[in-house]
Motif scaffolding. Sequence first.
Motif, PDB file in Angstrom:
ATOM      1  N   GLY A 107      44.281  50.108  15.441  1.00 58.57           N
ATOM      2  CA  GLY A 107      43.907  50.053  14.032  1.00 58.57           C
ATOM      3  C   GLY A 107      43.797  48.635  13.542  1.00 58.57           C
ATOM      4  N   GLU A 108      43.209  48.508  12.366  1.00 57.75           N
ATOM      5  CA  GLU A 108      43.001  47.177  11.811  1.00 57.75           C
ATOM      6  C   GLU A 108      44.291  46.642  11.198  1.00 57.75           C
ATOM      7  OE1 GLU A 108      40.512  47.294   8.137  1.00 57.75           O
ATOM      8  OE2 GLU A 108      40.673  49.440   8.376  1.00 57.75           O
ATOM      9  N   PHE A 109      44.249  45.411  10.770  1.00 54.28           N
ATOM     10  CA  PHE A 109      45.352  44.741  10.095  1.00 54.28           C
ATOM     11  C   PHE A 109      45.885  45.597   8.939  1.00 54.28           C
ATOM     12  CE2 PHE A 109      47.618  41.573   7.772  1.00 54.28           C
ATOM     13  CZ  PHE A 109      47.200  41.679   6.451  1.00 54.28           C
ATOM     14  N   GLY A 110      47.186  45.813   8.927  1.00 53.41           N
ATOM     15  CA  GLY A 110      47.801  46.541   7.829  1.00 53.41           C
ATOM     16  C   GLY A 110      47.652  48.054   7.904  1.00 53.41           C
ATOM     17  N   ALA A 111      47.105  48.557   9.002  1.00 49.19           N
ATOM     18  CA  ALA A 111      46.876  50.000   9.124  1.00 49.19           C
ATOM     19  C   ALA A 111      48.182  50.779   9.270  1.00 49.19           C
ATOM     20  CB  ALA A 111      45.964  50.287  10.311  1.00 49.19           C
ATOM     21  N   GLY A 112      49.232  50.095   9.739  1.00 50.64           N
ATOM     22  CA  GLY A 112      50.523  50.763   9.870  1.00 50.64           C
ATOM     23  C   GLY A 112      51.016  50.894  11.297  1.00 50.64           C
ATOM     24  N   LYS A 113      50.411  50.177  12.225  1.00 51.87           N
ATOM     25  CA  LYS A 113      50.810  50.262  13.638  1.00 51.87           C
ATOM     26  C   LYS A 113      52.277  49.859  13.834  1.00 51.87           C
ATOM     27  CE  LYS A 113      47.597  47.261  14.833  1.00 51.87           C
ATOM     28  NZ  LYS A 113      46.962  46.985  13.517  1.00 51.87           N
ATOM     29  N   THR A 114      52.646  48.731  13.244  1.00 55.91           N
ATOM     30  CA  THR A 114      54.019  48.246  13.394  1.00 55.91           C
ATOM     31  C   THR A 114      55.007  49.163  12.682  1.00 55.91           C
ATOM     32  OG1 THR A 114      53.263  45.971  13.671  1.00 55.91           O
ATOM     33  CG2 THR A 114      55.522  46.259  12.908  1.00 55.91           C
ATOM     34  N   GLN A 115      54.611  49.675  11.539  1.00 57.83           N
ATOM     35  CA  GLN A 115      55.479  50.617  10.823  1.00 57.83           C
ATOM     36  C   GLN A 115      55.701  51.885  11.648  1.00 57.83           C
ATOM     37  OE1 GLN A 115      57.052  50.031   7.711  1.00 57.83           O
ATOM     38  NE2 GLN A 115      56.403  48.006   8.389  1.00 57.83           N
TER      39      GLN A 115
ATOM     40  N   THR B 258      55.556  41.083  20.299  1.00 55.83           N
ATOM     41  CA  THR B 258      54.771  39.912  20.707  1.00 55.83           C
ATOM     42  C   THR B 258      54.296  39.089  19.522  1.00 55.83           C
ATOM     43  OG1 THR B 258      52.547  40.876  20.686  1.00 55.83           O
ATOM     44  CG2 THR B 258      53.905  41.315  22.627  1.00 55.83           C
ATOM     45  N   GLU B 259      54.406  39.638  18.311  1.00 53.40           N
ATOM     46  CA  GLU B 259      53.841  38.954  17.138  1.00 53.40           C
ATOM     47  C   GLU B 259      54.897  38.579  16.102  1.00 53.40           C
ATOM     48  OE1 GLU B 259      49.368  40.375  16.679  1.00 53.40           O
ATOM     49  OE2 GLU B 259      50.745  42.035  16.345  1.00 53.40           O
ATOM     50  N   ASN B 260      56.159  38.749  16.485  1.00 53.98           N
ATOM     51  CA  ASN B 260      57.257  38.422  15.575  1.00 53.98           C
ATOM     52  C   ASN B 260      57.176  39.203  14.272  1.00 53.98           C
ATOM     53  OD1 ASN B 260      59.646  37.107  15.055  1.00 53.98           O
ATOM     54  ND2 ASN B 260      58.684  35.287  14.189  1.00 53.98           N
TER      55      ASN B 260
ATOM     56  N   THR C 291      66.867  49.477   9.152  1.00 53.39           N
ATOM     57  CA  THR C 291      68.036  49.996   8.440  1.00 53.39           C
ATOM     58  C   THR C 291      67.600  50.884   7.275  1.00 53.39           C
ATOM     59  OG1 THR C 291      68.200  47.930   7.181  1.00 53.39           O
ATOM     60  CG2 THR C 291      69.607  48.126   9.102  1.00 53.39           C
ATOM     61  N   GLN C 292      66.514  50.479   6.612  1.00 56.07           N
ATOM     62  CA  GLN C 292      65.961  51.301   5.527  1.00 56.07           C
ATOM     63  C   GLN C 292      65.559  52.688   6.028  1.00 56.07           C
ATOM     64  OE1 GLN C 292      62.457  49.351   4.027  1.00 56.07           O
ATOM     65  NE2 GLN C 292      63.271  49.121   1.964  1.00 56.07           N
ATOM     66  N   MET C 293      64.809  52.714   7.117  1.00 58.18           N
ATOM     67  CA  MET C 293      64.336  53.979   7.683  1.00 58.18           C
ATOM     68  C   MET C 293      65.504  54.820   8.205  1.00 58.18           C
ATOM     69  SD  MET C 293      60.981  52.759   9.817  1.00 58.18           S
ATOM     70  CE  MET C 293      59.412  52.372   9.037  1.00 58.18           C
TER      71      MET C 293
ATOM     72  N   ILE D 183      52.879  55.338   3.596  1.00 55.03           N
ATOM     73  CA  ILE D 183      53.936  54.391   3.958  1.00 55.03           C
ATOM     74  C   ILE D 183      54.717  54.086   2.676  1.00 55.03           C
ATOM     75  CG2 ILE D 183      54.516  52.198   5.035  1.00 55.03           C
ATOM     76  CD1 ILE D 183      51.798  52.203   6.410  1.00 55.03           C
ATOM     77  N   THR D 184      55.980  54.485   2.663  1.00 52.31           N
ATOM     78  CA  THR D 184      56.819  54.303   1.467  1.00 52.31           C
ATOM     79  C   THR D 184      58.099  53.555   1.849  1.00 52.31           C
ATOM     80  OG1 THR D 184      58.173  56.295   1.758  1.00 52.31           O
ATOM     81  CG2 THR D 184      56.024  56.587   0.694  1.00 52.31           C
ATOM     82  N   GLU D 185      58.988  53.410   0.895  1.00 56.07           N
ATOM     83  CA  GLU D 185      60.274  52.764   1.158  1.00 56.07           C
ATOM     84  C   GLU D 185      61.014  53.457   2.304  1.00 56.07           C
ATOM     85  OE1 GLU D 185      59.287  49.943  -0.694  1.00 56.07           O
ATOM     86  OE2 GLU D 185      61.382  49.761  -0.110  1.00 56.07           O
ATOM     87  N   GLU D 186      60.883  54.787   2.373  1.00 52.57           N
ATOM     88  CA  GLU D 186      61.594  55.552   3.411  1.00 52.57           C
ATOM     89  C   GLU D 186      60.942  55.412   4.785  1.00 52.57           C
ATOM     90  OE1 GLU D 186      60.978  57.422   0.305  1.00 52.57           O
ATOM     91  OE2 GLU D 186      62.923  56.546  -0.205  1.00 52.57           O
TER      92      GLU D 186
HETATM   93  P1  GTP Z   1      48.764  44.154  12.070  1.00 53.92           P
HETATM   94  O1  GTP Z   1      49.921  44.040  12.993  1.00 53.92           O
HETATM   95  O2  GTP Z   1      48.648  43.009  11.147  1.00 53.92           O
HETATM   96  O3  GTP Z   1      47.474  44.410  12.806  1.00 53.92           O
HETATM   97  O4  GTP Z   1      48.996  45.416  11.096  1.00 53.92           O
HETATM   98  P2  GTP Z   1      49.804  46.760  11.357  1.00 53.92           P
HETATM   99  O5  GTP Z   1      48.837  47.843  11.659  1.00 53.92           O
HETATM  100  O6  GTP Z   1      50.918  46.548  12.303  1.00 53.92           O
HETATM  101  O7  GTP Z   1      50.362  47.051   9.912  1.00 53.92           O
HETATM  102  P3  GTP Z   1      51.875  47.291   9.480  1.00 53.92           P
HETATM  103  O8  GTP Z   1      52.500  48.370  10.248  1.00 53.92           O
HETATM  104  O9  GTP Z   1      52.551  45.974   9.446  1.00 53.92           O
HETATM  105  O10 GTP Z   1      51.655  47.876   8.025  1.00 53.92           O
HETATM  106  C1  GTP Z   1      51.680  47.069   6.952  1.00 53.92           C
HETATM  107  C2  GTP Z   1      51.708  47.965   5.722  1.00 53.92           C
HETATM  108  O11 GTP Z   1      52.894  48.779   5.710  1.00 53.92           O
HETATM  109  C3  GTP Z   1      51.801  47.101   4.513  1.00 53.92           C
HETATM  110  O12 GTP Z   1      50.501  46.857   4.061  1.00 53.92           O
HETATM  111  C4  GTP Z   1      52.582  47.932   3.564  1.00 53.92           C
HETATM  112  O13 GTP Z   1      51.686  48.775   2.884  1.00 53.92           O
HETATM  113  C5  GTP Z   1      53.444  48.826   4.426  1.00 53.92           C
HETATM  114  N1  GTP Z   1      54.840  48.374   4.482  1.00 53.92           N
HETATM  115  C6  GTP Z   1      55.382  47.502   5.352  1.00 53.92           C
HETATM  116  N2  GTP Z   1      56.679  47.297   5.089  1.00 53.92           N
HETATM  117  C7  GTP Z   1      56.965  48.054   4.028  1.00 53.92           C
HETATM  118  C8  GTP Z   1      58.155  48.284   3.263  1.00 53.92           C
HETATM  119  O14 GTP Z   1      59.209  47.728   3.545  1.00 53.92           O
HETATM  120  N3  GTP Z   1      58.050  49.156   2.225  1.00 53.92           N
HETATM  121  C9  GTP Z   1      56.899  49.789   1.920  1.00 53.92           C
HETATM  122  N4  GTP Z   1      56.875  50.633   0.876  1.00 53.92           N
HETATM  123  N5  GTP Z   1      55.759  49.599   2.612  1.00 53.92           N
HETATM  124  C10 GTP Z   1      55.797  48.750   3.650  1.00 53.92           C
END
Ligand code: GTP
Length: 238
Positions: free
Chosen positions: A32-40, A67-69, A77-79, A231-234
């Motif tokens: 997925g693209e930047f910010g899509a939620g992969k790391t989450q 690999t990306e810090n 801990t939140q989750m 993607i929420t606080e939980e």
């Molecule tokens: P790249 O690694 O940059 O390619 O992006 P990614 O796909 O890994 O995105 P990532 O999982 O970092 O998702 C980032 C999005 O998750 C942010 O734009 C926020 O919307 C959401 N997010 C991340 N941390 C939190 C948090 O602590 N609380 C909430 N509510 N949302 C969060």
Amino acid sequence: RVNIKRISTGVRSLDELLNGGVETGAVTEVAGEFGAGKTQFCHQLAVMVQLPEDRGGLNAKAIYIDTENTFRPERITQMARARGLDPDQALKNIYYARAYSSDHQMILVEQARRIIKQDNVKLLVVDSIVAHFRAEFPGRENLAERQQKLNKHIADLLKIADAYDVAVVVTNQVMAQPDVFFGNPLRPAGGNVLAHGATYRIWLRKSKENIRIAKIFDSPYHPEREATFKITEEGLTD
Ligand code: GTP
Ligand code: MG
């Protein structure tokens, strides 16, 4: 395979998409693209795997190769709190390592294998699998070498998944392409190596605000369906 286990994502729609969750014995790619939620997604699985089986987990630990810090202990801990787990214990149940180069990343996978042999680990995360490879082997002139190394890396991960019945989850960046890929002008990096290496491939994309859409691609076993989550606080939720 006879004894497939699954780690619930903690999101009903995603679990339905994945026939119950992320499989052990397989490599699941999250693209997925930047910010899509992969790391989450990876953070959430590192918590979910710790839950008892009747709550979707495997009562087990995770290894997280970063690999990306972008690993955030406070997000874990939140989750964990949201799932009724002791936050400190949840963090202790994640073996964490930062990879500083593609070679280091491959060494860490070998170290992960040794830990998995000795401890109750059921999830191995590599977030992101391709970033170092792309940075170290830029351009067409380095493509063959890059793909060769990446091939070996993915083969190592598949072997671990298979030998120890561990769920391996890797993330993959996307790059802009002039052509259209699944209606999206982006396509996963890593090319054919990942296409042939990953057992399952999940595509995440952004919708408005905190809403995200997932679909499975390249799979003969999964329908071309989409799942929506937030993607929420939980963490990741329905
Ligand atoms: P790249 O690694 O940059 O390619 O992006 P990614 O796909 O890994 O995105 P990532 O999982 O970092 O998702 C980032 C999005 O998750 C942010 O734009 C926020 O919307 C959401 N997010 C991340 N941390 C939190 C948090 O602590 N609380 C909430 N509510 N949302 C969060
Ligand atoms: Mg990320």
